[in-house]
Design a protein around this motif. Structure first.
Motif, PDB file in Angstrom:
ATOM      1  N   ALA A  35       0.833  -1.209   0.000  1.00  0.00           N
ATOM      2  CA  ALA A  35       0.000   0.000   0.000  1.00  0.00           C
ATOM      3  C   ALA A  35       0.868   1.260   0.000  1.00  0.00           C
ATOM      4  O   ALA A  35       0.540   2.258  -0.653  1.00  0.00           O
ATOM      5  CB  ALA A  35      -0.918  -0.010   1.223  1.00  0.00           C
ATOM      6  N   LYS A  38       2.256   1.847  -3.502  1.00  0.00           N
ATOM      7  CA  LYS A  38       1.229   2.410  -4.380  1.00  0.00           C
ATOM      8  C   LYS A  38       0.981   3.881  -4.054  1.00  0.00           C
ATOM      9  O   LYS A  38       0.889   4.717  -4.958  1.00  0.00           O
ATOM     10  CB  LYS A  38      -0.063   1.609  -4.229  1.00  0.00           C
ATOM     11  N   HIS A  39       0.905   4.202  -2.770  1.00  0.00           N
ATOM     12  CA  HIS A  39       0.619   5.577  -2.336  1.00  0.00           C
ATOM     13  C   HIS A  39       1.744   6.536  -2.720  1.00  0.00           C
ATOM     14  O   HIS A  39       1.483   7.676  -3.140  1.00  0.00           O
ATOM     15  CB  HIS A  39       0.414   5.593  -0.816  1.00  0.00           C
ATOM     16  N   LEU A  76      -2.103   6.164   5.395  1.00  0.00           N
ATOM     17  CA  LEU A  76      -2.825   4.992   4.900  1.00  0.00           C
ATOM     18  C   LEU A  76      -3.988   4.668   5.839  1.00  0.00           C
ATOM     19  O   LEU A  76      -3.882   4.855   7.054  1.00  0.00           O
ATOM     20  CB  LEU A  76      -1.893   3.777   4.820  1.00  0.00           C
ATOM     21  N   LEU A  81      -7.477  -1.410   5.726  1.00  0.00           N
ATOM     22  CA  LEU A  81      -6.591  -2.422   5.143  1.00  0.00           C
ATOM     23  C   LEU A  81      -6.607  -3.709   5.970  1.00  0.00           C
ATOM     24  O   LEU A  81      -6.550  -4.812   5.411  1.00  0.00           O
ATOM     25  CB  LEU A  81      -5.167  -1.870   5.043  1.00  0.00           C
TER      26      LEU A  81
END
Length: 218
Positions: A35, A38-39, A76, A81
């Motif tokens: 994650a 990707k962020h 995040l 998640l």
């Protein structure tokens, strides 16, 4: 072997001790770096290196265990998640019989976890392991982790257990060392916290890989 006649209170860790640590290892070592990559639009390798450095910087401190801290640091949705992989949350196979035997023998059973309250709530929701326990305590209410001597003094003051007649079970050697320093008389290490990983070799503490080998409890 443990002398159960000398134990009134059993303090139990959660992740890796009552629950399979695979969920947490997968989440923090795979889901979060993916994650983060990707962020930040970086590679998985770069993300894992960055995350590992961030983990090391707060290892053993309450921040390491704090979902609010990581949500702020990484930007995040941590709980969102976690819920995406909540099917991986599971009670260790040997736990129900062990906790039932402890409860039937009249021991006081207290969860003492460094897990954030939101993580604790999710795991209780998924597994209902709390039905075996007398109390559930997250160290976040004290602002320090089990690695801290101050935490142990405060917890004993609040819960009133006799450390000479208390068993503490955990899979973390630094945490067990802190409990030993505080004077908890009976310590038990878990050698196989993650069902997907090899069993650990532990010399410094009495250890167990299957709680059912400790039965019967009187």
């Amino acid at each position: 072997m443990l002398n159960w006649s000398k134990i009134d209170t059993v303090l139990l860790d959660m992740d890796g001790t009552l629950l399979d640590l695979h969920f947490d290892n997968h989440f923090w070592l795979e889901v979060i770096p993916a994650a983060h990559a990707k962020h930040k639009n970086i590679s998985i390798a770069e993300a894992k290196a960055d995350i590992a450095a961030r983990y090391d910087a707060v290892s053993g401190q309450i921040q390491w265990y704090c979902l609010d801290y990581w949500q702020q640091q990484l930007e995040l949705p941590i709980m969102e998640l976690k819920r995406e992989i909540q099917d991986l949350i599971s009670v260790r196979e040997d736990v129900p019989a062990f906790l039932e035997a402890l409860r039937d023998s009249g021991k006081e059973l207290i969860l003492l976890t460094n897990a954030h309250p939101d993580s604790l709530s999710l795991k209780v929701e998924r597994t209902q392991f709390d039905k075996y326990l007398d109390k559930l305590v997250s160290t976040h209410q004290y602002g320090v982790s089990k690695e801290s001597q101050w935490l142990w003094h405060q917890v004993q003051q609040d819960l009133g257990f006799d450390k000479s007649r208390t068993l503490f079970v955990d899979d973390s050697l630094p945490v067990l060392a802190a409990a030993k320093e505080f004077g908890i008389a009976h310590l038990l290490a878990v050698t196989n916290p993650d069902s997907r990983q090899p069993e650990k070799h532990i010399d410094d503490y009495m250890c167990v890989s299957d709680y059912r080998t400790l039965l019967p409890i009187n």
